[in-house]
Write a protein that holds these residues in place. Structure first.
Motif, PDB file in Angstrom:
ATOM      1  N   UNK A  10       7.383   8.008  -7.987  1.00  0.00           N
ATOM      2  CA  UNK A  10       7.400   6.741  -7.229  1.00  0.00           C
ATOM      3  C   UNK A  10       6.899   7.054  -5.662  1.00  0.00           C
ATOM      4  N   UNK A  11       6.312   6.340  -4.893  1.00  0.00           N
ATOM      5  CA  UNK A  11       5.902   6.566  -3.548  1.00  0.00           C
ATOM      6  C   UNK A  11       7.201   6.239  -2.799  1.00  0.00           C
ATOM      7  N   UNK A  12       7.302   7.227  -1.734  1.00  0.00           N
ATOM      8  CA  UNK A  12       8.362   7.009  -0.875  1.00  0.00           C
ATOM      9  C   UNK A  12       7.904   7.657   0.408  1.00  0.00           C
ATOM     10  N   UNK A  13       9.235   7.553   1.294  1.00  0.00           N
ATOM     11  CA  UNK A  13       8.786   8.281   2.739  1.00  0.00           C
ATOM     12  C   UNK A  13       9.898   9.422   2.920  1.00  0.00           C
ATOM     13  N   UNK A  14       9.449  10.308   3.252  1.00  0.00           N
ATOM     14  CA  UNK A  14      10.201  11.571   3.492  1.00  0.00           C
ATOM     15  C   UNK A  14      10.848  11.497   4.850  1.00  0.00           C
ATOM     16  N   UNK A  15      11.758  12.797   5.228  1.00  0.00           N
ATOM     17  CA  UNK A  15      12.826  12.467   6.293  1.00  0.00           C
ATOM     18  C   UNK A  15      11.947  12.290   7.581  1.00  0.00           C
ATOM     19  N   UNK A  16      10.721  12.656   7.703  1.00  0.00           N
ATOM     20  CA  UNK A  16       9.712  12.177   8.829  1.00  0.00           C
ATOM     21  C   UNK A  16       8.910  10.939   8.999  1.00  0.00           C
ATOM     22  N   UNK A  17       9.096  10.252   7.761  1.00  0.00           N
ATOM     23  CA  UNK A  17       8.719   9.078   7.767  1.00  0.00           C
ATOM     24  C   UNK A  17       7.340   9.218   7.127  1.00  0.00           C
ATOM     25  N   UNK A  18       6.784  10.377   6.547  1.00  0.00           N
ATOM     26  CA  UNK A  18       5.287  10.268   5.916  1.00  0.00           C
ATOM     27  C   UNK A  18       5.695   9.986   4.273  1.00  0.00           C
ATOM     28  N   UNK A  19       4.272   9.531   3.984  1.00  0.00           N
ATOM     29  CA  UNK A  19       4.220   9.168   2.579  1.00  0.00           C
ATOM     30  C   UNK A  19       4.434  10.481   1.762  1.00  0.00           C
ATOM     31  N   UNK A  20       5.115  10.148   0.650  1.00  0.00           N
ATOM     32  CA  UNK A  20       5.134  11.161  -0.443  1.00  0.00           C
ATOM     33  C   UNK A  20       5.322  10.613  -1.771  1.00  0.00           C
ATOM     34  N   UNK A  21       5.611  11.434  -2.817  1.00  0.00           N
ATOM     35  CA  UNK A  21       6.118  10.856  -4.058  1.00  0.00           C
ATOM     36  C   UNK A  21       7.295  11.746  -4.402  1.00  0.00           C
ATOM     37  N   UNK A  22       8.412  10.981  -5.171  1.00  0.00           N
ATOM     38  CA  UNK A  22       9.380  11.497  -5.699  1.00  0.00           C
ATOM     39  C   UNK A  22       9.710  11.376  -6.953  1.00  0.00           C
TER      40      UNK A  22
END
Length: 290
Positions: free
Chosen positions: A148-160
């Motif tokens: 799923x798409x998410x935001x990392x600790x720095x607010x960047x788009x990522x997938x988890x």
């Protein structure tokens, strides 16, 4: 033009369910618990003694194939012939879908996912027939990691990673009123409701999985009633329909509308009653032109 809507009425729908989960959790065993199973086995895993005993005890039958056209022919027979079976199991559909993808990739390549088109059309054909089938339908699928798409600790788009999902045709779950993720907790089999259109199976619910539990919630009388066959178009009707469409230059689009409404892909798959109505309409058009 008069409105054609009617007051809605509750309908006792046959169970249409998808089971997915990791290997070894007992998806096949869970499915065979359902009434009078007709098992279409795509991995030949159900040839093991334990499954043979379960099928025999349940008054079931076994059919092995990896050919999607062979499977469709079998579903058409279950749809149109009188028989004693009440639950169709396809175990698993993943194998069929992956084979279709591989064959399409060899024929058209994989650029821009173009190989998915032919594979998806074949699966949608199968699913359309399953919707018409007056039997409980259980399809099992392998599982894969869900991202799923998410935001990392720095607010960047990522997938988890977000648990598991079914490993098959991407829109497979659209057919089903119920989708269960099957897992094991110790020796116990557990079902988690991942999708539901049934009030007694709220999404996210986790329960000890057994046929008895599903029957209590869904309605035993619905699950265990006999199947009613559908009379398909006769060879004479098919010949007449084809002759009239050619005579009247009926467009492909119009014929496909008739097929779509009936959940068919050819005149041979059309219900006899629906075919009769199409023929009647075309015969009237012939009379008008004379």
């Amino acid at each position: 033009m008069a409105l054609r809507g009617k007051a809605p009425q509750a309908v006792q729908k046959r169970l249409k369910a998808l089971f997915y989960g990791p290997a070894g959790v007992g998806k096949t065993t869970a499915a065979i618990q359902f009434p009078r199973p007709y098992l279409i086995d795509t991995e030949r895993g159900a040839e093991n003694d334990q499954y043979v005993r379960l099928l025999n005890d349940a008054g079931g039958a076994y059919f092995a194939t990896t050919d999607p056209d062979d499977m469709i022919r079998e579903v058409l027979s279950l749809l149109s012939e009188q028989h004693t079976y009440r639950t169709l199991i396809i175990d698993p559909l993943t194998v069929i879908y992956n084979d279709l993808l591989d064959k399409a990739a060899d024929e058209v390549g994989t650029d821009f996912g173009r190989h998915k088109g032919p594979a998806d059309r074949k699966i949608k054909h199968l699913l359309g027939l399953l919707l018409r089938l007056d039997m409980n339908v259980i399809i099992t699928s392998h599982a894969k990691t869900k991202w799923e798409r998410a935001k990392d600790a720095k607010g960047k788009d990522t997938v988890v990673e977000s648990g598991l999902t079914f490993d098959c045709y991407g829109r497979l779950d659209y057919l089903f009123d119920l989708v269960f993720e099957i897992t094991k907790r110790g020796k116990d089999r557990v079902g988690t409701v991942r999708k539901s259109r049934i009030e007694t199976f709220p999404e996210g619910d986790v329960f000890p999985f057994s046929y008895a539990e599903v029957a209590t919630r869904y309605g035993r009388e619905v699950l265990e009633r006999d199947a009613n066959p559908v009379q398909l178009a006769t060879s004479e009707q098919v010949a007449t329909a084809k002759r009239l469409t050619k005579l009247l230059n009926i467009t492909t689009e119009q014929v496909e509308k008739w097929f779509d409404k009936a959940g068919a892909e050819s005149w041979d798959e059309m219900p006899a009653e629906a075919t009769a109505k199409c023929i009647e309409w075309m015969q009237k058009q012939v009379e008008v032109t004379q």
